[in-house]
Design a protein around this motif. Structure first.
Motif, PDB file in Angstrom:
ATOM      1  N   PHE A 149     115.993 143.942  -4.848  1.00  0.00           N
ATOM      2  CA  PHE A 149     115.181 143.836  -3.644  1.00  0.00           C
ATOM      3  C   PHE A 149     115.454 145.057  -2.777  1.00  0.00           C
ATOM      4  O   PHE A 149     116.591 145.284  -2.366  1.00  0.00           O
ATOM      5  N   ARG A 150     114.411 145.836  -2.505  1.00  0.00           N
ATOM      6  CA  ARG A 150     114.528 147.034  -1.680  1.00  0.00           C
ATOM      7  C   ARG A 150     113.669 146.853  -0.438  1.00  0.00           C
ATOM      8  O   ARG A 150     112.917 145.895  -0.337  1.00  0.00           O
ATOM      9  N   ASN A 151     113.763 147.770   0.497  1.00  0.00           N
ATOM     10  CA  ASN A 151     112.930 147.694   1.702  1.00  0.00           C
ATOM     11  C   ASN A 151     111.454 147.768   1.332  1.00  0.00           C
ATOM     12  O   ASN A 151     110.980 148.796   0.864  1.00  0.00           O
ATOM     13  N   GLY A 152     110.735 146.675   1.527  1.00  0.00           N
ATOM     14  CA  GLY A 152     109.299 146.650   1.289  1.00  0.00           C
ATOM     15  C   GLY A 152     108.857 146.526  -0.148  1.00  0.00           C
ATOM     16  O   GLY A 152     107.658 146.589  -0.427  1.00  0.00           O
ATOM     17  N   MET A 153     109.788 146.364  -1.075  1.00  0.00           N
ATOM     18  CA  MET A 153     109.389 146.262  -2.472  1.00  0.00           C
ATOM     19  C   MET A 153     110.458 145.587  -3.320  1.00  0.00           C
ATOM     20  O   MET A 153     111.602 145.417  -2.901  1.00  0.00           O
ATOM     21  N   ILE A 154     110.037 145.228  -4.522  1.00  0.00           N
ATOM     22  CA  ILE A 154     110.944 144.713  -5.542  1.00  0.00           C
ATOM     23  C   ILE A 154     110.917 145.712  -6.689  1.00  0.00           C
ATOM     24  O   ILE A 154     109.843 146.113  -7.135  1.00  0.00           O
ATOM     25  N   ASN A 155     112.074 146.109  -7.166  1.00  0.00           N
ATOM     26  CA  ASN A 155     112.165 147.011  -8.303  1.00  0.00           C
ATOM     27  C   ASN A 155     112.603 146.199  -9.516  1.00  0.00           C
ATOM     28  O   ASN A 155     113.593 145.480  -9.452  1.00  0.00           O
ATOM     29  N   ARG A 210     107.147 148.601 -20.090  1.00  0.00           N
ATOM     30  CA  ARG A 210     106.849 148.492 -18.653  1.00  0.00           C
ATOM     31  C   ARG A 210     105.357 148.325 -18.421  1.00  0.00           C
ATOM     32  O   ARG A 210     104.949 147.518 -17.587  1.00  0.00           O
ATOM     33  N   GLU A 211     104.561 149.042 -19.161  1.00  0.00           N
ATOM     34  CA  GLU A 211     103.102 148.916 -19.038  1.00  0.00           C
ATOM     35  C   GLU A 211     102.641 147.495 -19.371  1.00  0.00           C
ATOM     36  O   GLU A 211     101.828 146.905 -18.650  1.00  0.00           O
ATOM     37  N   LYS A 212     103.188 146.929 -20.431  1.00  0.00           N
ATOM     38  CA  LYS A 212     102.841 145.564 -20.833  1.00  0.00           C
ATOM     39  C   LYS A 212     103.340 144.542 -19.811  1.00  0.00           C
ATOM     40  O   LYS A 212     102.662 143.554 -19.524  1.00  0.00           O
ATOM     41  N   PHE A 213     104.528 144.774 -19.259  1.00  0.00           N
ATOM     42  CA  PHE A 213     105.102 143.888 -18.252  1.00  0.00           C
ATOM     43  C   PHE A 213     104.216 143.872 -17.002  1.00  0.00           C
ATOM     44  O   PHE A 213     103.887 142.811 -16.461  1.00  0.00           O
ATOM     45  N   VAL A 214     103.804 145.055 -16.557  1.00  0.00           N
ATOM     46  CA  VAL A 214     102.920 145.163 -15.387  1.00  0.00           C
ATOM     47  C   VAL A 214     101.604 144.437 -15.648  1.00  0.00           C
ATOM     48  O   VAL A 214     101.115 143.683 -14.794  1.00  0.00           O
ATOM     49  N   LEU A 215     101.031 144.626 -16.806  1.00  0.00           N
ATOM     50  CA  LEU A 215      99.773 143.955 -17.154  1.00  0.00           C
ATOM     51  C   LEU A 215      99.940 142.436 -17.151  1.00  0.00           C
ATOM     52  O   LEU A 215      99.083 141.708 -16.635  1.00  0.00           O
ATOM     53  N   ALA A 216     101.059 141.955 -17.678  1.00  0.00           N
ATOM     54  CA  ALA A 216     101.322 140.512 -17.691  1.00  0.00           C
ATOM     55  C   ALA A 216     101.425 139.963 -16.267  1.00  0.00           C
ATOM     56  O   ALA A 216     100.884 138.884 -15.968  1.00  0.00           O
ATOM     57  N   LEU A 217     102.085 140.698 -15.367  1.00  0.00           N
ATOM     58  CA  LEU A 217     102.190 140.265 -13.971  1.00  0.00           C
ATOM     59  C   LEU A 217     100.823 140.248 -13.288  1.00  0.00           C
ATOM     60  O   LEU A 217     100.504 139.320 -12.543  1.00  0.00           O
ATOM     61  N   LYS A 218     100.024 141.274 -13.541  1.00  0.00           N
ATOM     62  CA  LYS A 218      98.675 141.330 -12.961  1.00  0.00           C
ATOM     63  C   LYS A 218      97.844 140.140 -13.425  1.00  0.00           C
ATOM     64  O   LYS A 218      97.109 139.544 -12.640  1.00  0.00           O
ATOM     65  N   LEU A 251      97.940 137.473  -5.759  1.00  0.00           N
ATOM     66  CA  LEU A 251      99.143 137.615  -4.954  1.00  0.00           C
ATOM     67  C   LEU A 251      99.064 138.745  -3.934  1.00  0.00           C
ATOM     68  O   LEU A 251      99.857 138.793  -3.007  1.00  0.00           O
ATOM     69  N   GLY A 252      98.121 139.676  -4.099  1.00  0.00           N
ATOM     70  CA  GLY A 252      98.024 140.807  -3.186  1.00  0.00           C
ATOM     71  C   GLY A 252      99.113 141.836  -3.406  1.00  0.00           C
ATOM     72  O   GLY A 252      99.548 142.509  -2.478  1.00  0.00           O
ATOM     73  N   MET A 253      99.554 141.946  -4.663  1.00  0.00           N
ATOM     74  CA  MET A 253     100.629 142.877  -4.995  1.00  0.00           C
ATOM     75  C   MET A 253     100.116 144.024  -5.845  1.00  0.00           C
ATOM     76  O   MET A 253      99.160 143.890  -6.595  1.00  0.00           O
ATOM     77  N   LYS A 254     100.788 145.153  -5.730  1.00  0.00           N
ATOM     78  CA  LYS A 254     100.527 146.340  -6.531  1.00  0.00           C
ATOM     79  C   LYS A 254     101.773 146.590  -7.367  1.00  0.00           C
ATOM     80  O   LYS A 254     102.894 146.342  -6.917  1.00  0.00           O
ATOM     81  N   CYS A 277     107.139 146.602  -7.389  1.00  0.00           N
ATOM     82  CA  CYS A 277     106.149 145.604  -6.970  1.00  0.00           C
ATOM     83  C   CYS A 277     106.159 145.607  -5.441  1.00  0.00           C
ATOM     84  O   CYS A 277     107.223 145.468  -4.842  1.00  0.00           O
ATOM     85  N   PHE A 278     104.983 145.765  -4.836  1.00  0.00           N
ATOM     86  CA  PHE A 278     104.918 145.818  -3.380  1.00  0.00           C
ATOM     87  C   PHE A 278     103.540 145.374  -2.914  1.00  0.00           C
ATOM     88  O   PHE A 278     102.585 145.379  -3.690  1.00  0.00           O
ATOM     89  N   PRO A 279     103.419 145.003  -1.640  1.00  0.00           N
ATOM     90  CA  PRO A 279     102.112 144.580  -1.131  1.00  0.00           C
ATOM     91  C   PRO A 279     101.094 145.719  -1.220  1.00  0.00           C
ATOM     92  O   PRO A 279     101.438 146.888  -1.012  1.00  0.00           O
ATOM     93  N   ILE A 280      99.861 145.386  -1.530  1.00  0.00           N
ATOM     94  CA  ILE A 280      98.792 146.384  -1.591  1.00  0.00           C
ATOM     95  C   ILE A 280      98.749 147.130  -0.257  1.00  0.00           C
ATOM     96  O   ILE A 280      98.807 146.529   0.807  1.00  0.00           O
ATOM     97  N   GLY A 281      98.669 148.444  -0.330  1.00  0.00           N
ATOM     98  CA  GLY A 281      98.644 149.292   0.852  1.00  0.00           C
ATOM     99  C   GLY A 281     100.006 149.859   1.229  1.00  0.00           C
ATOM    100  O   GLY A 281     100.095 150.721   2.090  1.00  0.00           O
ATOM    101  N   TRP A 282     101.051 149.380   0.571  1.00  0.00           N
ATOM    102  CA  TRP A 282     102.393 149.861   0.878  1.00  0.00           C
ATOM    103  C   TRP A 282     102.865 150.913  -0.125  1.00  0.00           C
ATOM    104  O   TRP A 282     104.049 151.103  -0.330  1.00  0.00           O
ATOM    105  N   ASP A 283     101.926 151.622  -0.723  1.00  0.00           N
ATOM    106  CA  ASP A 283     102.277 152.678  -1.660  1.00  0.00           C
ATOM    107  C   ASP A 283     102.562 153.967  -0.888  1.00  0.00           C
ATOM    108  O   ASP A 283     102.692 153.954   0.336  1.00  0.00           O
TER     109      ASP A 283
END
Length: 143
Positions: free
Chosen positions: A16-22, A48-56, A62-65, A76-82
């Motif tokens: 858990f990091r500031n504003g995101m999950i790694n 990692r690509e497959k993991f991201v796709l599975a989460l999506k 969820l409103g996550m990127k 993983c972070f809220p949309i707009g927090w990139d």
């Protein structure tokens, strides 16, 4: 993640990091050699690509990127927090904003800022390429 077949698993997998999950499938405690091994393994097997796709697919509302970055993890972070988030603070201060990044592809952690209309994005392949491109831009600007 427990069912993933990877060369090794070491230590912290979710941070858990500031504003995101790694998320780090190989684990943050991996050695430099294990890090390199995972990176090469991931290039072939795209874990990692497959993991991201599975989460999506599993959490579409969820409103996550999700952004793949570095060699061993993704964020993983809220949309707009990139990385574009910072532009609201600097866009009025500069006539031109340049960004240099290596993960400028879709789902890469540089993608959004690289493609933002307020930024002149540059894809780089490493430190030497970054120096070369920055130097060329500075020369072009007369700096």
């Amino acid at each position: 993640m427990t069912e993933m077949k990877i060369p090794c698993k070491r230590g912290t997998f979710i941070e858990f990091r500031n504003g995101m999950i790694n998320v780090c499938p190989v684990g943050r405690a991996c050695s430099l050699e294990e890090r390199k091994e995972f990176f090469e393994f991931d290039k072939v097997h795209k874990l990692r690509e497959k993991f991201v796709l599975a989460l999506k697919n599993k959490f579409p509302d969820l409103g996550m990127k999700y952004s793949i970055g570095g060699q061993i993890s993704f964020d993983c972070f809220p949309i707009g927090w990139d990385k574009t988030y910072c532009l609201q603070y600097i866009e009025k201060e500069f006539d031109e904003i340049y960004f240099y990044g290596d993960k400028t592809y879709v789902d890469g952690n540089d993608y959004e800022i690289y493609n933002d209309s307020r930024v002149q994005g540059r894809t780089v392949t490493g430190p030497d390429d970054t120096i070369s491109q920055v130097t060329a831009d500075l020369q072009r600007l007369g700096i």
